[in-house]
Design an enzyme around this catalytic site. Structure first.
Site, PDB file in Angstrom:
ATOM      1  N   HIS A  41      -9.673   3.160  -3.027  1.00 47.61           N
ATOM      2  CA  HIS A  41     -10.387   1.929  -2.622  1.00 47.61           C
ATOM      3  C   HIS A  41     -10.417   1.846  -1.092  1.00 47.61           C
ATOM      4  O   HIS A  41     -11.448   1.577  -0.482  1.00 47.61           O
ATOM      5  CB  HIS A  41      -9.680   0.708  -3.217  1.00 47.61           C
ATOM      6  CG  HIS A  41     -10.052  -0.608  -2.594  1.00 47.61           C
ATOM      7  ND1 HIS A  41      -9.609  -1.002  -1.342  1.00 47.61           N
ATOM      8  CD2 HIS A  41     -10.845  -1.619  -3.029  1.00 47.61           C
ATOM      9  CE1 HIS A  41     -10.113  -2.182  -1.048  1.00 47.61           C
ATOM     10  NE2 HIS A  41     -10.864  -2.582  -2.054  1.00 47.61           N
ATOM     11  N   ASN A  42      -9.281   2.099  -0.478  1.00 44.54           N
ATOM     12  CA  ASN A  42      -9.214   2.006   0.978  1.00 44.54           C
ATOM     13  C   ASN A  42     -10.021   3.112   1.659  1.00 44.54           C
ATOM     14  O   ASN A  42     -10.613   2.888   2.714  1.00 44.54           O
ATOM     15  CB  ASN A  42      -7.756   2.055   1.447  1.00 44.54           C
ATOM     16  CG  ASN A  42      -7.064   0.718   1.250  1.00 44.54           C
ATOM     17  OD1 ASN A  42      -7.444  -0.057   0.379  1.00 44.54           O
ATOM     18  ND2 ASN A  42      -6.055   0.440   2.043  1.00 44.54           N
ATOM     19  N   GLU A  96     -13.342   1.875   1.628  1.00 42.28           N
ATOM     20  CA  GLU A  96     -13.364   0.785   2.628  1.00 42.28           C
ATOM     21  C   GLU A  96     -13.576   1.365   4.042  1.00 42.28           C
ATOM     22  O   GLU A  96     -14.417   0.871   4.804  1.00 42.28           O
ATOM     23  CB  GLU A  96     -12.026   0.034   2.532  1.00 42.28           C
ATOM     24  CG  GLU A  96     -11.733  -0.993   3.596  1.00 42.28           C
ATOM     25  CD  GLU A  96     -10.301  -1.570   3.443  1.00 42.28           C
ATOM     26  OE1 GLU A  96      -9.964  -2.067   2.349  1.00 42.28           O
ATOM     27  OE2 GLU A  96      -9.520  -1.510   4.412  1.00 42.28           O
ATOM     28  N   SER A 129      -5.677  -5.898  -3.302  1.00 47.96           N
ATOM     29  CA  SER A 129      -6.696  -5.917  -2.252  1.00 47.96           C
ATOM     30  C   SER A 129      -7.284  -7.298  -2.069  1.00 47.96           C
ATOM     31  O   SER A 129      -7.405  -8.070  -3.018  1.00 47.96           O
ATOM     32  CB  SER A 129      -7.835  -4.948  -2.589  1.00 47.96           C
ATOM     33  OG  SER A 129      -8.812  -5.020  -1.566  1.00 47.96           O
ATOM     34  N   LYS A 179      -5.839   2.261  -5.517  1.00 50.96           N
ATOM     35  CA  LYS A 179      -5.914   1.424  -4.304  1.00 50.96           C
ATOM     36  C   LYS A 179      -6.132   2.297  -3.060  1.00 50.96           C
ATOM     37  O   LYS A 179      -6.866   1.922  -2.135  1.00 50.96           O
ATOM     38  CB  LYS A 179      -4.640   0.579  -4.165  1.00 50.96           C
ATOM     39  CG  LYS A 179      -4.569  -0.243  -2.862  1.00 50.96           C
ATOM     40  CD  LYS A 179      -5.734  -1.222  -2.768  1.00 50.96           C
ATOM     41  CE  LYS A 179      -5.741  -2.199  -1.622  1.00 50.96           C
ATOM     42  NZ  LYS A 179      -5.297  -1.896  -0.327  1.00 50.96           N
ATOM     43  N   ASN A 211       0.853  -1.201   0.000  1.00 55.10           N
ATOM     44  CA  ASN A 211       0.000   0.000   0.000  1.00 55.10           C
ATOM     45  C   ASN A 211       0.883   1.244   0.000  1.00 55.10           C
ATOM     46  O   ASN A 211       0.898   2.019   0.951  1.00 55.10           O
ATOM     47  CB  ASN A 211      -0.891   0.008   1.239  1.00 55.10           C
ATOM     48  CG  ASN A 211      -2.157  -0.799   1.026  1.00 55.10           C
ATOM     49  OD1 ASN A 211      -2.648  -0.926  -0.097  1.00 55.10           O
ATOM     50  ND2 ASN A 211      -2.695  -1.353   2.106  1.00 55.10           N
TER      51      ASN A 211
END
Ligand code: 6PG
Length: 465
Positions: free
Chosen positions: A187-188, A191, A130, A184, A104
């Protein structure tokens, strides 16, 4: 099949799982880890796959153990360890070799490292991976950034090890250098938002209604069969149903209420603000994690300021489900807005439909909504905005009332719903044709003569203050 030989540095939980996945897909893989015992343990447990795994003692040995061209995956902690590993690798590589950072990493570091590694004559991919341990073992979702020349030869192996959604691999080349790690990161951020809203709904049932975790779990299990179907809803049901083997209490009741974070949620918010984007639901989620860590302060405040009454409320379950659905849509929408802003700023030409597609399986935020999101991005969207698509506008209109009722009830009792309430406010802001920034402009002009534009004519004006 790729012609590159495979190597992996960083054989922790994720690294071990990914190594087995790669071996299972027919590739030999050389492994290096600072603590070599983890490699021994992996090989011991690898069964039929063990002959495909080669333990090496140093970074130089790893390179020697691999025929050229090589593809060396780094699964080491973001930051200094990635830098140190690249330093250690560079003197041993040959032209045509590729370093793949699967951690990450901050996308800005990835941009810089890509330039550095390419200047040294090698290739670099920054890949957001992921799906946690299970994903790494049986198919993660992978967001690839780097040159097309680096991606194409590795595409077959990455497609083979990726999660599949109805047969399509959940991996794609999204853009140059930092694009994969940026996607990413966002994305987190999504999340974090989704996890926080789920936790808020849990809190309403636990504190508002006084329900035990074991009574709440079946609700999540049921919701997972409906519009909320997703990995996070599914695992929440399992987390709430679990019993602590030591005490016999619900497991969740034995867990300290302080959430950790490694930084990606915070980076999403920082980048959003830097690009002039509002990511209020994600920001609320990051803020809630920060406040969760101030446990002693919260405990003192519960004495001094008093807590909300417990077990006095009754929430409509259908409203809670619909509230989570709206919150989730708005969190995705904010995430895609940040992606759009970054794509424009860095000329990445991100394909939002493809991003939604590779999130449909393998990753932590996978949910049944993502298929609809990809379809929405493949159609003509007013202003390119997800919330304005025919389908999502209708879904929001149908369900926003439930979110309002849940937030209003929670706020009236005094139960915290920072992310859900940010979601409803953001919805109301974005649908307000005439906002209240006229007053802000008036104030700015009043104290700083900053000027304003008028609604009835062109130019820069000042008020009569
Ligand atoms: C994933 C996850 C993963 C992340 C953890 C922990 O997509 O598999 O995002 O990459 O490391 O979720 O993140 P935090 O420690 O910041 O919660």
């Amino acid at each position: 099949m790729t012609t590159a030989s495979m190597g992996l540095i960083g054989v922790g939980t994720m690294g071990s799982a990914l190594a087995l996945n790669i071996a299972e897909n027919g590739h030999d893989i050389a492994l290096y880890n600072l603590d070599a015992r983890t490699i021994d343990a992996l090989i011991d447990q690898a069964g039929d796959l063990a002959p495909r795994l080669t333990k090496t003692e140093t970074v130089a040995d790893l390179v020697v153990a691999m025929p050229s061209p090589r593809a060396i995956i780094l699964l080491v902690p973001a930051g200094g360890p990635v830098e140190t590993t690249i330093d250690a690798l560079l003197p041993h590589l040959s032209p045509g070799d590729t370093i793949i950072d699967g951690g990450n990493s901050d996308f800005r570091d990835t941009m810089r490292r890509t330039e550095r590694v390419e200047a040294a004559g090698f290739q670099y991919l920054g890949v957001g991976v992921s799906g946690g341990e299970e994903g790494a073992r049986h198919g993660p979702s992978m967001m690839v950034g780097g040159s097309k020349d680096s991606w194409e030869p590795l595409r077959p192996v990455l497609e083979a090890i990726a999660a599949k959604y109805q047969g399509s691999p959940c991996v794609a080349h999204l853009g140059p250098d930092g694009a994969g790690h940026f996607v990413k990161t966002v994305h987190n951020g999504i999340e974090y938002a989704d996890m926080q809203m789920i936790a808020e709904v849990y809190g309403l049932l636990r504190d508002g209604e006084g329900r035990a975790p074991g009574e709440i779990a079946p609700l999540f299990t049921r919701w997972n069969d409906g519009a909320l179907q997703s990995y996070l809803i599914e695992i929440t049901g399992q987390v709430l149903a679990a019993v602590d083997p030591e005490t016999g209490n619900p497991m969740v009741d034995m867990i300290v209420d302080q959430a950790g974070q490694k930084g990606t949620g915070r980076w999403t918010v920082i980048e959003a603000i830097r690009m002039g984007q509002s990511a209020s639901v994600i920001e609320a989620a990051v803020g809630a994690r920060v406040l969760s860590s101030e446990r002693p302060v919260r405990q003192a405040a519960s004495e001094i300021l008093g807590e909300a009454p417990k077990g006095t409320a009754s929430f409509d379950e259908a409203d809670l489900e619909a509230a989570l659905l709206v919150g989730r849509i708005l969190a995705y929408a904010q995430g895609f807005r940040i992606l759009k802003a970054a794509s424009e700023e860095f000329s990445w030409d991100l394909d939002y439909a493809t991003i939604a597609e590779i999130w449909r399986a393998g990753c932590i935020i996978r949910s049944s909504l993502l298929d609809d999101i990809s379809k929405a991005f493949r159609s003509e969207l007013p202003h390119g905005r997800l919330v304005l698509s025919e389908e999502f506008a209708a879904l929001l209109q149908q369900n926003i009332g439930a979110l309002r009722r849940v937030v209003a009830q929670a706020v009236t009792i005094g139960l915290p719903v920072p992310a859900l309430s940010s979601a409803v406010s953001w919805y109301d802001e974005i649908r307000q044709a005439r906002g209240t920034a006229d007053v802000i402009q008036g104030q700015r002009d009043f104290f700083g003569a900053h000027g304003f534009r008028r609604v009835d004519k062109e130019g820069d004006f000042h008020g009569p203050w």
